[in-house]
Design a protein around this motif. Sequence first.
Motif, PDB file in Angstrom:
ATOM      1  N   UNK A  56     -24.154  21.949   4.324  1.00 27.34           N
ATOM      2  CA  UNK A  56     -24.292  22.954   3.350  1.00 27.34           C
ATOM      3  C   UNK A  56     -25.592  22.327   2.458  1.00 27.34           C
ATOM      4  N   UNK A  57     -26.415  23.555   2.154  1.00 29.04           N
ATOM      5  CA  UNK A  57     -27.632  22.953   1.242  1.00 29.04           C
ATOM      6  C   UNK A  57     -27.168  22.710  -0.221  1.00 29.04           C
ATOM      7  N   UNK A  58     -26.111  23.452  -0.665  1.00 28.57           N
ATOM      8  CA  UNK A  58     -25.931  23.384  -1.987  1.00 28.57           C
ATOM      9  C   UNK A  58     -23.973  23.405  -2.277  1.00 28.57           C
ATOM     10  N   UNK A  59     -23.814  23.152  -3.663  1.00 29.21           N
ATOM     11  CA  UNK A  59     -22.377  23.088  -4.010  1.00 29.21           C
ATOM     12  C   UNK A  59     -21.687  24.630  -3.740  1.00 29.21           C
ATOM     13  N   UNK A  60     -22.557  25.504  -4.025  1.00 33.22           N
ATOM     14  CA  UNK A  60     -21.900  26.950  -4.069  1.00 33.22           C
ATOM     15  C   UNK A  60     -21.636  27.383  -2.553  1.00 33.22           C
ATOM     16  N   UNK A  61     -22.558  26.975  -1.571  1.00 30.81           N
ATOM     17  CA  UNK A  61     -22.378  27.166  -0.205  1.00 30.81           C
ATOM     18  C   UNK A  61     -21.309  26.556   0.383  1.00 30.81           C
ATOM     19  N   UNK A  62     -20.874  25.161  -0.174  1.00 28.53           N
ATOM     20  CA  UNK A  62     -19.910  24.463   0.164  1.00 28.53           C
ATOM     21  C   UNK A  62     -18.663  25.046  -0.318  1.00 28.53           C
ATOM     22  N   UNK A  63     -18.773  25.553  -1.475  1.00 28.43           N
ATOM     23  CA  UNK A  63     -17.382  26.259  -1.857  1.00 28.43           C
ATOM     24  C   UNK A  63     -16.793  27.561  -1.136  1.00 28.43           C
ATOM     25  N   UNK A  64     -17.719  28.112  -0.778  1.00 30.46           N
ATOM     26  CA  UNK A  64     -17.679  29.294   0.169  1.00 30.46           C
ATOM     27  C   UNK A  64     -17.278  28.858   1.374  1.00 30.46           C
ATOM     28  N   UNK A  65     -17.945  27.949   1.882  1.00 29.72           N
ATOM     29  CA  UNK A  65     -17.519  27.402   3.321  1.00 29.72           C
ATOM     30  C   UNK A  65     -16.003  26.845   3.059  1.00 29.72           C
ATOM     31  N   UNK A  67     -13.503  27.746   1.148  1.00 30.07           N
ATOM     32  CA  UNK A  67     -12.666  28.867   0.876  1.00 30.07           C
ATOM     33  C   UNK A  67     -12.485  29.600   2.153  1.00 30.07           C
ATOM     34  N   UNK A  68     -13.471  29.798   2.949  1.00 35.35           N
ATOM     35  CA  UNK A  68     -13.238  30.575   4.176  1.00 35.35           C
ATOM     36  C   UNK A  68     -12.621  29.823   5.295  1.00 35.35           C
ATOM     37  N   UNK A  69     -12.882  28.542   5.551  1.00 35.94           N
ATOM     38  CA  UNK A  69     -12.571  27.835   6.603  1.00 35.94           C
ATOM     39  C   UNK A  69     -11.185  26.914   6.356  1.00 35.94           C
ATOM     40  N   UNK A  70     -11.106  26.433   5.176  1.00 38.84           N
ATOM     41  CA  UNK A  70     -10.006  25.712   4.775  1.00 38.84           C
ATOM     42  C   UNK A  70      -9.078  26.120   3.363  1.00 38.84           C
ATOM     43  N   UNK A  71      -8.613  27.355   3.598  1.00 39.59           N
ATOM     44  CA  UNK A  71      -8.129  28.104   2.498  1.00 39.59           C
ATOM     45  C   UNK A  71      -6.653  27.484   1.875  1.00 39.59           C
ATOM     46  N   UNK A  72      -6.133  26.623   2.652  1.00 39.75           N
ATOM     47  CA  UNK A  72      -4.854  26.176   2.250  1.00 39.75           C
ATOM     48  C   UNK A  72      -5.182  24.585   1.511  1.00 39.75           C
ATOM     49  N   UNK A  73      -6.217  24.141   1.724  1.00 38.42           N
ATOM     50  CA  UNK A  73      -6.589  22.696   1.243  1.00 38.42           C
ATOM     51  C   UNK A  73      -7.083  22.951  -0.293  1.00 38.42           C
ATOM     52  N   UNK A  74      -6.936  22.192  -1.232  1.00 40.10           N
ATOM     53  CA  UNK A  74      -7.568  22.275  -2.438  1.00 40.10           C
ATOM     54  C   UNK A  74      -8.904  21.759  -2.381  1.00 40.10           C
ATOM     55  N   UNK A  75      -9.997  22.285  -2.820  1.00 42.16           N
ATOM     56  CA  UNK A  75     -11.372  22.067  -3.037  1.00 42.16           C
ATOM     57  C   UNK A  75     -11.763  20.941  -4.122  1.00 42.16           C
ATOM     58  N   UNK A  76     -12.447  19.753  -3.421  1.00 37.62           N
ATOM     59  CA  UNK A  76     -12.200  18.809  -4.368  1.00 37.62           C
ATOM     60  C   UNK A  76     -13.954  18.200  -4.104  1.00 37.62           C
ATOM     61  N   UNK A  77     -14.828  18.439  -5.022  1.00 39.45           N
ATOM     62  CA  UNK A  77     -16.337  18.158  -4.585  1.00 39.45           C
ATOM     63  C   UNK A  77     -16.481  16.615  -4.809  1.00 39.45           C
ATOM     64  N   UNK A  78     -15.786  15.857  -5.151  1.00 45.51           N
ATOM     65  CA  UNK A  78     -15.762  14.454  -5.145  1.00 45.51           C
ATOM     66  C   UNK A  78     -15.685  13.746  -3.723  1.00 45.51           C
ATOM     67  N   UNK A  79     -14.771  14.709  -2.785  1.00 50.00           N
ATOM     68  CA  UNK A  79     -14.809  14.091  -1.395  1.00 50.00           C
ATOM     69  C   UNK A  79     -15.877  14.595  -0.505  1.00 50.00           C
ATOM     70  N   UNK A  80     -16.682  15.221  -0.980  1.00 48.10           N
ATOM     71  CA  UNK A  80     -17.724  15.881  -0.122  1.00 48.10           C
ATOM     72  C   UNK A  80     -18.619  14.541   0.546  1.00 48.10           C
TER      73      UNK A  80
END
Length: 104
Positions: A56-65, A67-80
């Motif tokens: 993904x080109x930016x953080x917002x796009x990665x958050x959208x990805x 939420x859509x693909x891995x909804x059961x896992x918590x989003x952690x921007x440190x692991x990207x």
Amino acid sequence: MTGKAKPKKHTAKELAAKADAATTNRGGGKAGLADRLGLDKGGHAKLACPICKATAPDMKSMQIHHEARHPKLPFDDGKLIRQHEGVDLENKERPGVRGSIKKK
């Protein structure tokens, strides 16, 4: 409208658009693969998902990805995976999506 059985002529605008479409790099195919992946030259894909490796080109796009693909896992921007960490962007040529190739 043209007369009966009279072939239409192409306008200069149509011919110029056709030549532009044929000679301009739109970022697709093998030529734009490195740019889309973001591995070389500081391409557009700055982040990669640690779970499925989607870019993904930016953080917002990665958050959208996420939420859509891995909804059961918590989003952690440190692991990207940050694609541009080891790339020296100062001395590298920027990827050109709209470069022209001269017609021979």
